[in-house]
Design a protein around this motif. Structure first.
Motif, mmCIF file in Angstrom:
data_model
loop_
_atom_site.group_PDB
_atom_site.id
_atom_site.type_symbol
_atom_site.label_atom_id
_atom_site.label_comp_id
_atom_site.label_asym_id
_atom_site.label_seq_id
_atom_site.Cartn_x
_atom_site.Cartn_y
_atom_site.Cartn_z
ATOM 1 N N SER A 130 1.976 4.566 12.295
ATOM 2 C CA SER A 130 2.481 3.230 12.007
ATOM 3 C C SER A 130 1.355 2.296 11.604
ATOM 4 C CB SER A 130 3.190 2.664 13.239
ATOM 5 O OG SER A 130 3.502 1.308 13.036
ATOM 6 N N LEU A 131 1.440 1.763 10.391
ATOM 7 C CA LEU A 131 0.476 0.739 9.979
ATOM 8 C C LEU A 131 0.601 -0.500 10.852
ATOM 9 C CD1 LEU A 131 0.613 0.817 6.082
ATOM 10 C CD2 LEU A 131 -1.310 1.436 7.539
ATOM 11 N N LYS A 132 1.821 -0.808 11.253
ATOM 12 C CA LYS A 132 2.050 -1.998 12.070
ATOM 13 C C LYS A 132 1.292 -1.901 13.387
ATOM 14 C CE LYS A 132 6.662 -2.254 10.191
ATOM 15 N NZ LYS A 132 8.086 -2.178 10.526
ATOM 16 N N ILE A 138 9.096 5.144 -3.128
ATOM 17 C CA ILE A 138 8.486 3.911 -2.659
ATOM 18 C C ILE A 138 7.427 3.486 -3.677
ATOM 19 C CG2 ILE A 138 6.833 5.147 -1.211
ATOM 20 C CD1 ILE A 138 6.906 2.790 0.736
ATOM 21 N N ASN A 139 7.462 2.227 -4.018
ATOM 22 C CA ASN A 139 6.473 1.624 -4.910
ATOM 23 C C ASN A 139 5.886 0.439 -4.171
ATOM 24 O OD1 ASN A 139 7.477 3.376 -6.886
ATOM 25 N ND2 ASN A 139 8.918 1.846 -7.628
ATOM 26 N N SER A 140 4.584 0.276 -4.240
ATOM 27 C CA SER A 140 3.957 -0.824 -3.532
ATOM 28 C C SER A 140 2.816 -1.407 -4.346
ATOM 29 C CB SER A 140 3.425 -0.352 -2.176
ATOM 30 O OG SER A 140 2.897 -1.458 -1.463
ATOM 31 N N LYS A 141 2.649 -2.718 -4.222
ATOM 32 C CA LYS A 141 1.540 -3.410 -4.862
ATOM 33 C C LYS A 141 0.783 -4.155 -3.777
ATOM 34 C CE LYS A 141 0.401 -6.615 -8.546
ATOM 35 N NZ LYS A 141 0.945 -7.490 -9.583
ATOM 36 N N HIS A 142 -0.525 -3.898 -3.708
ATOM 37 C CA HIS A 142 -1.379 -4.528 -2.696
ATOM 38 C C HIS A 142 -2.712 -4.872 -3.363
ATOM 39 C CE1 HIS A 142 -3.101 -5.257 1.287
ATOM 40 N NE2 HIS A 142 -4.181 -4.611 0.854
ATOM 41 N N SER A 174 0.813 1.641 -5.850
ATOM 42 C CA SER A 174 0.985 2.973 -5.288
ATOM 43 C C SER A 174 2.438 3.384 -5.487
ATOM 44 C CB SER A 174 0.669 2.967 -3.784
ATOM 45 O OG SER A 174 -0.642 2.538 -3.552
ATOM 46 N N PHE A 175 2.661 4.638 -5.822
ATOM 47 C CA PHE A 175 4.000 5.139 -6.089
ATOM 48 C C PHE A 175 4.192 6.510 -5.453
ATOM 49 C CE2 PHE A 175 2.553 2.691 -9.743
ATOM 50 C CZ PHE A 175 3.538 1.727 -9.827
ATOM 51 N N ASN A 199 -3.687 1.493 -1.374
ATOM 52 C CA ASN A 199 -3.737 2.902 -1.783
ATOM 53 C C ASN A 199 -4.213 3.785 -0.633
ATOM 54 O OD1 ASN A 199 -2.789 2.526 -4.379
ATOM 55 N ND2 ASN A 199 -4.821 2.274 -5.256
ATOM 56 N N GLU A 200 -5.191 3.314 0.107
ATOM 57 C CA GLU A 200 -5.723 4.088 1.243
ATOM 58 C C GLU A 200 -4.646 4.279 2.316
ATOM 59 O OE1 GLU A 200 -8.882 3.454 4.860
ATOM 60 O OE2 GLU A 200 -9.355 2.552 2.925
ATOM 61 N N ASP A 201 -3.942 3.208 2.652
ATOM 62 C CA ASP A 201 -2.893 3.283 3.673
ATOM 63 C C ASP A 201 -1.667 4.029 3.180
ATOM 64 O OD1 ASP A 201 -4.417 1.942 5.538
ATOM 65 O OD2 ASP A 201 -3.582 -0.022 5.048
#
Length: 146
Positions: free
Chosen positions: A105-107, A135-139, A144-145, A93-95
């Motif tokens: 870039s997170l990378k 974009i949807n992400s699960k971490h 996060s959406f 969520n923070e990123d």
């Protein structure tokens, strides 16, 4: 929010001071430069698949032998959509709040060892070069959406 709504906000000068206007102008220029750097229709596919693949490789580095990477790509010609799903590391969520900044870039920030891209342009390109972007992400079990 659509990219045109975001651009309208960037272009609005109501209730903004000169520092805000300068900052907005810099962001607009960064977005325009990123959009001009992509010249081929296939760039869309290359960027989303590359980001997904990098996420899978990063998770391989972080997990044990029981992890099986999965990458699914759905092309819908009627809907004119591309959906890419993977079971990689996801975005916290923070990123998630940071990835939409041009040239972030997170990378690069997290120094992922197997990442292929690190300019911080893909998310900006995908968001602003298309009429709709999601974009949807699960971490770590947090979603996060956008």
């Amino acid at each position: 929010m659509t990219h045109s709504e975001f651009i309208d906000i960037l272009q609005s000068n109501e209730d903004t001071n000169s520092n805000d206007l300068l900052r907005i102008s810099v962001i607009q220029t960064q977005i325009e430069n990123i959009l001009q750097s992509y010249t081929d229709f296939s760039d869309t596919f290359a960027e989303i698949i590359q980001n997904s693949f990098d996420s899978l490789l990063t998770k391989i580095d972080q997990t044990n032998d029981e992890y099986t990477p999965k990458l699914n790509i759905i092309l819908d010609e009627n809907d004119k959509s591309v959906i890419v799903m993977d079971n990689g590391v996801g975005i916290s969520n923070e990123d998630f709040k940071k990835i939409f900044r041009p040239n972030f870039s997170l990378k690069k920030f997290k120094k992922y060892p197997h990442s292929r891209g690190h300019k911080g342009a893909a998310t900006t390109y995908l968001q602003f070069a298309h009429s709709y972007y999601s974009i949807n992400s699960k971490h770590d079990d947090q979603c996060s959406f956008l």
